[in-house]
Write a protein that holds these residues in place. Structure first.
Motif, PDB file in Angstrom:
ATOM      1  N   THR A  14      81.270  53.761  99.246  1.00  0.00           N
ATOM      2  CA  THR A  14      80.811  55.145  99.398  1.00  0.00           C
ATOM      3  C   THR A  14      81.442  56.038  98.323  1.00  0.00           C
ATOM      4  O   THR A  14      80.749  56.826  97.683  1.00  0.00           O
ATOM      5  CB  THR A  14      81.154  55.667 100.803  1.00  0.00           C
ATOM      6  N   LEU A  15      82.740  55.899  98.119  1.00  0.00           N
ATOM      7  CA  LEU A  15      83.402  56.689  97.080  1.00  0.00           C
ATOM      8  C   LEU A  15      82.884  56.317  95.690  1.00  0.00           C
ATOM      9  O   LEU A  15      82.696  57.185  94.836  1.00  0.00           O
ATOM     10  CB  LEU A  15      84.914  56.496  97.154  1.00  0.00           C
ATOM     11  N   LEU A  16      82.635  55.025  95.459  1.00  0.00           N
ATOM     12  CA  LEU A  16      82.092  54.586  94.177  1.00  0.00           C
ATOM     13  C   LEU A  16      80.701  55.174  93.944  1.00  0.00           C
ATOM     14  O   LEU A  16      80.390  55.639  92.850  1.00  0.00           O
ATOM     15  CB  LEU A  16      82.042  53.062  94.112  1.00  0.00           C
ATOM     16  N   LEU A  17      79.857  55.170  94.984  1.00  0.00           N
ATOM     17  CA  LEU A  17      78.517  55.745  94.849  1.00  0.00           C
ATOM     18  C   LEU A  17      78.578  57.237  94.545  1.00  0.00           C
ATOM     19  O   LEU A  17      77.799  57.750  93.735  1.00  0.00           O
ATOM     20  CB  LEU A  17      77.701  55.492  96.110  1.00  0.00           C
ATOM     21  N   PHE A  18      79.501  57.942  95.201  1.00  0.00           N
ATOM     22  CA  PHE A  18      79.655  59.359  94.901  1.00  0.00           C
ATOM     23  C   PHE A  18      80.111  59.566  93.464  1.00  0.00           C
ATOM     24  O   PHE A  18      79.632  60.451  92.769  1.00  0.00           O
ATOM     25  CB  PHE A  18      80.643  60.028  95.863  1.00  0.00           C
ATOM     26  N   ALA A  19      81.049  58.743  92.997  1.00  0.00           N
ATOM     27  CA  ALA A  19      81.547  58.869  91.624  1.00  0.00           C
ATOM     28  C   ALA A  19      80.445  58.565  90.607  1.00  0.00           C
ATOM     29  O   ALA A  19      80.282  59.286  89.624  1.00  0.00           O
ATOM     30  CB  ALA A  19      82.737  57.944  91.410  1.00  0.00           C
ATOM     31  N   VAL A  20      79.681  57.496  90.852  1.00  0.00           N
ATOM     32  CA  VAL A  20      78.594  57.139  89.945  1.00  0.00           C
ATOM     33  C   VAL A  20      77.487  58.199  89.988  1.00  0.00           C
ATOM     34  O   VAL A  20      76.894  58.525  88.964  1.00  0.00           O
ATOM     35  CB  VAL A  20      78.050  55.735  90.285  1.00  0.00           C
ATOM     36  N   GLY A  21      77.221  58.745  91.150  1.00  0.00           N
ATOM     37  CA  GLY A  21      76.195  59.778  91.278  1.00  0.00           C
ATOM     38  C   GLY A  21      76.608  61.107  90.677  1.00  0.00           C
ATOM     39  O   GLY A  21      75.764  61.943  90.357  1.00  0.00           O
ATOM     40  N   ALA A  22      77.911  61.324  90.501  1.00  0.00           N
ATOM     41  CA  ALA A  22      78.387  62.585  89.940  1.00  0.00           C
ATOM     42  C   ALA A  22      77.992  62.737  88.479  1.00  0.00           C
ATOM     43  O   ALA A  22      77.778  63.857  88.005  1.00  0.00           O
ATOM     44  CB  ALA A  22      79.897  62.684  90.089  1.00  0.00           C
ATOM     45  N   ILE A  23      77.850  61.633  87.750  1.00  0.00           N
ATOM     46  CA  ILE A  23      77.517  61.710  86.321  1.00  0.00           C
ATOM     47  C   ILE A  23      76.093  62.241  86.110  1.00  0.00           C
ATOM     48  O   ILE A  23      75.914  63.238  85.399  1.00  0.00           O
ATOM     49  CB  ILE A  23      77.745  60.344  85.645  1.00  0.00           C
ATOM     50  N   PRO A  24      75.051  61.637  86.716  1.00  0.00           N
ATOM     51  CA  PRO A  24      73.717  62.221  86.518  1.00  0.00           C
ATOM     52  C   PRO A  24      73.593  63.614  87.136  1.00  0.00           C
ATOM     53  O   PRO A  24      72.862  64.466  86.619  1.00  0.00           O
ATOM     54  CB  PRO A  24      72.765  61.230  87.184  1.00  0.00           C
ATOM     55  N   TYR A  25      74.327  63.860  88.224  1.00  0.00           N
ATOM     56  CA  TYR A  25      74.303  65.188  88.834  1.00  0.00           C
ATOM     57  C   TYR A  25      74.856  66.222  87.851  1.00  0.00           C
ATOM     58  O   TYR A  25      74.287  67.302  87.689  1.00  0.00           O
ATOM     59  CB  TYR A  25      75.117  65.179  90.131  1.00  0.00           C
ATOM     60  N   ALA A  26      75.951  65.904  87.181  1.00  0.00           N
ATOM     61  CA  ALA A  26      76.556  66.828  86.217  1.00  0.00           C
ATOM     62  C   ALA A  26      75.607  67.097  85.051  1.00  0.00           C
ATOM     63  O   ALA A  26      75.479  68.244  84.594  1.00  0.00           O
ATOM     64  CB  ALA A  26      77.881  66.272  85.714  1.00  0.00           C
ATOM     65  N   PHE A  27      74.923  66.057  84.549  1.00  0.00           N
ATOM     66  CA  PHE A  27      73.952  66.258  83.472  1.00  0.00           C
ATOM     67  C   PHE A  27      72.784  67.121  83.941  1.00  0.00           C
ATOM     68  O   PHE A  27      72.313  67.995  83.208  1.00  0.00           O
ATOM     69  CB  PHE A  27      73.427  64.917  82.953  1.00  0.00           C
ATOM     70  N   TRP A  28      72.322  66.888  85.154  1.00  0.00           N
ATOM     71  CA  TRP A  28      71.209  67.671  85.698  1.00  0.00           C
ATOM     72  C   TRP A  28      71.589  69.143  85.812  1.00  0.00           C
ATOM     73  O   TRP A  28      70.821  70.030  85.436  1.00  0.00           O
ATOM     74  CB  TRP A  28      70.810  67.089  87.060  1.00  0.00           C
ATOM     75  N   VAL A  29      72.789  69.401  86.336  1.00  0.00           N
ATOM     76  CA  VAL A  29      73.241  70.782  86.502  1.00  0.00           C
ATOM     77  C   VAL A  29      73.432  71.448  85.142  1.00  0.00           C
ATOM     78  O   VAL A  29      73.065  72.610  84.951  1.00  0.00           O
ATOM     79  CB  VAL A  29      74.545  70.828  87.336  1.00  0.00           C
ATOM     80  N   ALA A  30      73.981  70.720  84.175  1.00  0.00           N
ATOM     81  CA  ALA A  30      74.238  71.300  82.850  1.00  0.00           C
ATOM     82  C   ALA A  30      72.942  71.596  82.093  1.00  0.00           C
ATOM     83  O   ALA A  30      72.835  72.623  81.421  1.00  0.00           O
ATOM     84  CB  ALA A  30      75.118  70.362  82.036  1.00  0.00           C
ATOM     85  N   ARG A  31      71.958  70.712  82.196  1.00  0.00           N
ATOM     86  CA  ARG A  31      70.728  70.882  81.419  1.00  0.00           C
ATOM     87  C   ARG A  31      69.721  71.808  82.085  1.00  0.00           C
ATOM     88  O   ARG A  31      69.098  72.630  81.429  1.00  0.00           O
ATOM     89  CB  ARG A  31      70.077  69.527  81.169  1.00  0.00           C
ATOM     90  N   ARG A  32      69.525  71.659  83.391  1.00  0.00           N
ATOM     91  CA  ARG A  32      68.464  72.395  84.079  1.00  0.00           C
ATOM     92  C   ARG A  32      68.924  73.704  84.712  1.00  0.00           C
ATOM     93  O   ARG A  32      68.102  74.533  85.039  1.00  0.00           O
ATOM     94  CB  ARG A  32      67.842  71.505  85.160  1.00  0.00           C
ATOM     95  N   LYS A  33      70.204  73.835  84.940  1.00  0.00           N
ATOM     96  CA  LYS A  33      70.773  75.011  85.589  1.00  0.00           C
ATOM     97  C   LYS A  33      70.053  75.345  86.898  1.00  0.00           C
ATOM     98  O   LYS A  33      69.488  76.432  87.057  1.00  0.00           O
ATOM     99  CB  LYS A  33      70.737  76.203  84.658  1.00  0.00           C
TER     100      LYS A  33
END
Length: 152
Positions: A14-33
């Motif tokens: 579960t922690l690994l999935l959250f960590a791996v999911g944080a990377i695309p989430y961060a890109f999505w937030v940075a690019r799309r706002k």
């Protein structure tokens, strides 16, 4: 003794999935706002999915629930770790995830981690509330007048 994966696998994955999911989430937030409700909706559904996966012990509840409850002896009997009780039955519920092992001693054990159902419900509630906020905001912006008259 129950396997180490059964004990420590769900929280670690579960922690690994959250960590791996944080990377695309961060890109999505940075690019799309995206708006704050959109971000929280994504976080809520990710939490619900991870909790559901942890609650089903990543599919073992459906493929072989007996291995989650105890160890198989040479006679083919599943025994409770550290005790002399044999397994009588296993109840597996899909929603909310629940794996209940029943023993010859009369006691039952719940194998789903205590934090999985509350995290599942909290994630679903967060997702639903944020989606409602997004729909309300979208409806407000569609109703707003788009033409502004300028005095010349």
């Amino acid at each position: 003794m129950v396997s180490l994966f059964t004990l420590f696998g769900p929280p670690a994955i579960t922690l690994l999935l959250f960590a791996v999911g944080a990377i695309p989430y961060a890109f999505w937030v940075a690019r799309r706002k995206p708006s704050r409700p959109a971000r929280w909706a994504v976080i809520g559904i990710a939490a619900a999915i991870a909790a559901y996966g942890a609650g089903t012990v990543y599919g073992l509840a459906y493929t072989n629930p007996l291995d989650i409850c105890g160890d198989k002896t040479g006679d083919g009997v599943y025994m409770d770790a550290g005790r002399d009780y044999s397994l009588t039955s296993v109840n597996v519920d899909s929603f909310p995830p629940s794996i209940t092992c029943h023993w010859t001693s009369g006691h039952s054990t719940e194998e789903v981690w205590f934090w999985a159902p509350p995290l599942l419900y909290a994630g679903l509630a967060c997702f639903i509330v944020c989606c409602a906020l997004l729909l309300i905001n979208r409806h407000k912006y569609r109703k707003a007048p788009r033409d502004i008259e300028l005095d010349a």
